[in-house]
Design an enzyme around this catalytic site. Structure first.
Site, short mmCIF file in Angstrom:
data_model
loop_
_atom_site.label_atom_id
_atom_site.label_comp_id
_atom_site.label_asym_id
_atom_site.label_seq_id
_atom_site.Cartn_x
_atom_site.Cartn_y
_atom_site.Cartn_z
N GLU A 275 0.82 -1.21 0.00
CA GLU A 275 0.00 0.00 0.00
C GLU A 275 0.86 1.27 0.00
OE1 GLU A 275 -3.46 -2.29 2.61
OE2 GLU A 275 -2.20 -0.77 3.56
N ARG A 278 3.19 7.77 -0.48
CA ARG A 278 4.26 8.75 -0.70
C ARG A 278 5.24 8.28 -1.78
NH1 ARG A 278 5.85 11.82 3.76
NH2 ARG A 278 5.02 10.16 5.06
N ARG A 314 2.94 20.08 6.29
CA ARG A 314 3.98 19.20 6.80
C ARG A 314 5.09 19.92 7.58
NH1 ARG A 314 7.12 16.56 4.08
NH2 ARG A 314 7.17 14.66 5.37
N CYS A 346 -1.47 33.97 10.11
CA CYS A 346 -1.17 34.63 11.39
C CYS A 346 -0.75 33.60 12.44
CB CYS A 346 -2.41 35.40 11.85
SG CYS A 346 -2.05 36.55 13.19
N GLU A 347 0.36 32.93 12.19
CA GLU A 347 0.96 31.95 13.09
C GLU A 347 2.48 31.98 12.87
OE1 GLU A 347 -0.49 29.74 15.17
OE2 GLU A 347 -2.61 29.75 14.56
#
Length: 423
Positions: A275, A278, A314, A346-347
Site C-alpha cells: 500500500e 508517498r 507538513r 497569522c501563526e
C-alpha cells in the site's frame, strides 16, 4: 527521479513551463507530473515481479486523493487502500475496481462498513474485536461473507517520526501481538466473516530496511501459528511506508524492499498486497508559490510567499523539510544567503524554512516546494479563510486544472446563519 527540470533557464514540468501554468491558474497551486507517477509505479511493480511476488499494489489514497492522480494509477493496474467512506467513494469514482480496494483504519463506522460491504470490495482490514463483531452483524444482515484481514500490531519501531509511526504497542493501530491468535479464533467462528489475510503497517517514511525485515519475520511466525490453528491465510497485506528523499535521505530502493519480502515471506504461498502512497506520488508534485515581498528584520531576512501552512502543513506539523528552489534558474555565480521562508498566515508556525540559503528573489518571483505530491493538498485547509489550493496535472506538453480554487463566494455560501439571527 522526477520530471521537473530547467530548460533554457526556466523550470518545466515535463514539457510545460511552470510560469505558463502560473499565468493561467494563479498561485499558489500544486502541480503533478503524470510521467513521474507512471515511472514510480513501474519501478515498484517491476521490482515486485522480478522478486517473484504475486502482488496487488493498492495506492494509499490518503497521500493524494485527487481523482486524476488515482485514475492515473488505476489505469496502470493499481488498486486503492482507503481509510474512510469518502476515500472509498473517490477510488470507485476514479475507476478503481472494487475487487482491488482494501479498507483500513481503526474508526470505521457502522455506515462506512455497510457501504464497503455493499460495494463488494476485496478486503476489510479489521483493527479491533468490537469492529470484527460489528462487521459480522452487518455481513449477516446483508447476506454476505466478507474477506477480512486482522491488522496486527507487531510492536516494531519503524525509526521514523513519532507522529507517523504506527507499529508499536503504544500506538492506536492494530491488534496487540499477544492477542492475535485469540482474535483470529473468534473471527473463524463468526458468521459472515472469512479471515483469509493478515495485515501489518508499521509507519510512514521509513528510511531503513531493518524495521520492515523485523516486522515481516514476525508475520512469518504468525502465519505458521495461524495455519496450525486452522486459519487458512492466503494473503499478506504488508502496508506501505517506504520513504522518499526529502533532505538527502537514502531510503531502500523498491528492489531492496521487494527482495526483503521475498527472502522473509516469499515461500509461504501467499499473495501480497502493498500500500504505497508517498513512494508513488511524493516526488511527482510541486507546490508553486509567488514571493509577496522580502522583509528585512533586525536579525534576519524573511521571504514572504503566498503559500501558507494551510496549503502545505507538513513543515508546521512535522518540522518536515522540503527543498525550495526558484523557477528562474539562478546564475552560476549567484550568491545565496540565509533567509526564513514564511507564509502569510497569522501563526509563527507558518514557516517553511529557517535560515535556508536562497539566491536573491524579489516580489513576483516564483518558488517551488519540491516533493510535495504526498500529504500536501490532501492535508490542506481553509484556515484564515484562505481558499483551498488548486491542483494541476501535466502530461507531456499539456496541463489541466484537476481541482479548481474555490471563490470566496463559494466558501462563504457553505455557512448558514441560524434562523434567530436577523438578516
Amino acid at each position: 527521479m522526477n520530471h521537473f527540470d530547467y530548460q533554457g533557464g526556466i523550470l518545466f514540468a515535463e514539457d510545460v513551463a511552470i510560469p505558463a501554468i502560473a499565468a493561467e491558474i494563479g498561485t499558489p497551486f500544486y502541480c503533478y507530473s503524470t510521467a513521474t507517477i507512471e515511472r514510480h509505479y513501474a519501478v515498484l511493480a517491476d521490482a515486485l515481479a522480478a522478486a517473484g511476488l504475486e502482488t496487488t499494489i493498492c495506492f494509499a489514497c490518503k497521500a493524494n486523493p485527487n481523482l486524476a492522480v488515482i485514475r492515473t494509477l488505476a489505469q496502470l493496474g493499481a488498486g486503492a487502500d482507503v481509510v474512510s467512506e469518502g476515500e472509498l467513494r473517490r477510488a470507485l469514482a476514479a475507476g478503481v475496481p472494487a475487487e482491488r480496494i482494501v479498507f483500513s483504519g481503526i474508526g470505521k463506522s457502522r455506515e462506512e462498513l455497510a457501504f464497503a460491504l455493499d460495494a463488494g470490495i476485496m478486503q476489510i482490514n479489521v483493527e479491533s474485536e468490537p469492529e470484527l463483531l460489528m462487521l459480522s452483524e452487518l455481513a449477516v444482515a446483508a447476506g454476505r461473507v466478507v474477506e477480512v484481514a486482522l491488522r496486527v500490531n507487531p510492536d516494531v519501531d519503524a525509526n521514523t517520526h513519532a507522529k507517523i509511526t504506527t507499529g508499536k504497542k503504544e500506538n492506536k493501530f492494530g491488534i496487540e501481538w499477544t492477542r492475535v491468535r485469540e482474535v483470529y479464533a473468534i473471527a473463524r467462528a463468526l458468521p459472515g466473516i472469512a479471515p483469509v489475510a493478515v495485515a501489518c503497517h508499521i509507519g510512514s517514511q521509513l528510511t531503513e530496511i531493518g524495521p520492515f525485515r523485523e516486522a515481516f519475520l514476525r508475520l512469518r511466525d504468525l502465519v505458521s501459528d495461524l495455519r496450525a490453528d486452522g486459519t487458512e491465510i492466503s494473503r499478506l497485506d504488508l502496508g506501505g511506508g517506504l520513504g522518499v528523499p526529502y533532505d538527502g535521505e537514502t531510503p531502500p530502493s523498491p528492489a531492496v524492499y521487494a527482495e526483503t519480502i521475498a527472502q522473509t515471506l516469499g515461500d509461504l504461498g501467499c499473495r501480497f498486497i502493498v500500500e504505497p502512497g508517498r513512494l508513488l506520488v511524493g516526488n511527482a508534485g510541486l507546490l508553486v508559490s509567488s514571493v509577496v515581498r522580502v522583509k528585512r528584520g533586525a536579525t534576519r531576512t524573511f521571504v514572504v510567499v503566498d503559500a501558507a501552512m494551510n496549503d502545505l502543513m507538513r513543515p508546521a506539523l512535522y518540522d518536515a523539510f522540503h527543498a525550495i528552489r526558484p523557477v528562474v534558474e539562478p546564475a552560476a555565480d549567484a550568491a545565496a544567503a540565509p533567509v526564513d521562508i514564511v507564509g502569510p498566515v497569522c501563526e509563527t508556525g507558518d514557516t517553511f524554512a529557517r535560515q535556508r540559503d536562497l539566491t536573491p528573489v524579489e516580489a513576483g518571483d516564483l518558488l517551488v516546494f519540491e516533493t510535495a505530491g504526498a500529504y500536501g493538498a490532501a492535508m490542506a485547509s481553509t484556515y484564515n479563510s484562505r481558499p483551498l489550493v488548486p491542483e494541476v496535472m501535466v502530461k507531456g506538453d499539456r496541463f489541466a486544472l484537476v481541482r479548481a480554487r474555490p471563490s470566496y463566494e463559494d466558501m462563504i455560501a457553505l455557512d448558514r446563519r441560524p434562523d434567530w439571527q436577523t438578516a
